[in-house]
Write a protein that holds these residues in place. Structure first.
Motif, PDB file in Angstrom:
ATOM      1  N   LEU A 142       8.204 -31.971  46.286  1.00  0.00           N
ATOM      2  CA  LEU A 142       7.930 -30.883  47.219  1.00  0.00           C
ATOM      3  C   LEU A 142       7.054 -29.827  46.567  1.00  0.00           C
ATOM      4  N   THR A 143       6.028 -29.408  47.283  1.00  0.00           N
ATOM      5  CA  THR A 143       5.145 -28.375  46.782  1.00  0.00           C
ATOM      6  C   THR A 143       4.870 -27.358  47.883  1.00  0.00           C
ATOM      7  N   TYR A 144       3.911 -26.459  47.630  1.00  0.00           N
ATOM      8  CA  TYR A 144       3.584 -25.399  48.587  1.00  0.00           C
ATOM      9  C   TYR A 144       2.130 -25.002  48.370  1.00  0.00           C
ATOM     10  N   MET A 145       1.470 -24.517  49.408  1.00  0.00           N
ATOM     11  CA  MET A 145       0.033 -24.262  49.313  1.00  0.00           C
ATOM     12  C   MET A 145      -0.322 -23.108  48.378  1.00  0.00           C
ATOM     13  N   GLY A 146       0.680 -22.427  47.830  1.00  0.00           N
ATOM     14  CA  GLY A 146       0.418 -21.454  46.777  1.00  0.00           C
ATOM     15  C   GLY A 146      -0.152 -22.104  45.530  1.00  0.00           C
TER      16      GLY A 146
END
Length: 253
Positions: A142-146
């Motif tokens: 899981l990642t995030y666009m940050g």
């Protein structure tokens, strides 16, 4: 009706409580027929898992801070349950001091800790999981666009997520000849235990919701549906990739 994960055994790492994205993923995998094995860091988190998981759900302790713990965990899984078909890695951490300041203020120890737990742990997990994974297996994180944009208050975690996404690409290359895929899900902002550790997280959540295409935040089970797809044979042609599950937030500048 048969599920897309019938007969598959999948390890889910990082469930903290019923609001966790990892729990949305675990529940979605179960609903699609997978046997899910949960890992937990400590006894406090194990008690949380016992409250929300179906009776009899396998649980094994794993603190990814040390490689030997990861190795022992997957050896234990092999011994007790046999080979696995997938792993969902949903683990990230930075201490409060490191999260609360800008990247310019990050000290070496805080930087190393965030990278170790949030990014390097995927390498260790992939190394030992791949040794007991059936051909055609899948690893997802899981990642995030940050990771690619300087999101206000996300700071050091964005740097760690950038490293995590690079790890995904190189691991996909390294494990391809074993028939194992590695991908990432870039989830939209959701009020979870992890997000509440970020300074001004309320503003982040509100801004993210405004930028969705329908004005409503994505939920943990929508993310879980994508995790189920990535764990299934339906995604056999996808590896080294990143799938956004944020209702279009990443489309807007």
């Amino acid at each position: 009706m048969a599920g897309i994960l019938d007969g598959k055994r999948i390890v889910v790492m990082g469930v903290a409580n019923r609001r966790s994205i990892a729990w949305g993923c675990a529940k979605s995998l179960m609903d699609q027929g997978a046997q899910v094995i949960l890992t937990y860091q400590n006894d406090r988190l194990k008690r949380q898992l016992e409250k929300i998981s179906p009776e009899g759900t396998p649980m094994i302790q794993c603190d990814v801070a040390e490689d030997v713990n990861v190795e022992n965990t997957f050896n234990k899984i092999k011994e007790d349950y046999g080979n696995i078909d997938g792993v969902l890695h949903a683990i990230a951490y930075a201490d409060k001091k490191t999260l609360s300041g800008g990247v310019i203020d990050v000290e070496k120890d805080g930087y190393n800790l965030a990278q170790d737990i949030s990014a390097y742990s995927l390498i260790a997990v992939s190394r030992y999981a791949s040794r007991i994974m059936n051909e055609g297996g899948s690893i997802a994180t899981l990642t995030y666009m940050g990771s690619t944009r300087a999101i206000p208050s996300y700071n050091m975690m964005g740097v760690a997520k950038a490293a995590l996404e690079a790890n995904v690409r190189y691991l996909a290359r390294d494990l391809g000849d074993k028939g194992i895929r590695v991908n990432a899900i870039s989830a939209g902002a959701i009020k979870t235990l992890a997000v509440t550790g970020i300074k001004n997280h309320g503003d982040l959540l509100k801004e993210s919701e405004i930028r969705t295409v329908d004005g409503k935040s994505v939920d943990i089970f929508q993310i879980g549906g994508t995790a189920a797809f990535l764990m299934s044979d339906l995604s056999s042609g996808i590896t080294g990739d990143l799938i956004y599950v944020d209702k279009g937030v990443h489309l807007l500048s």
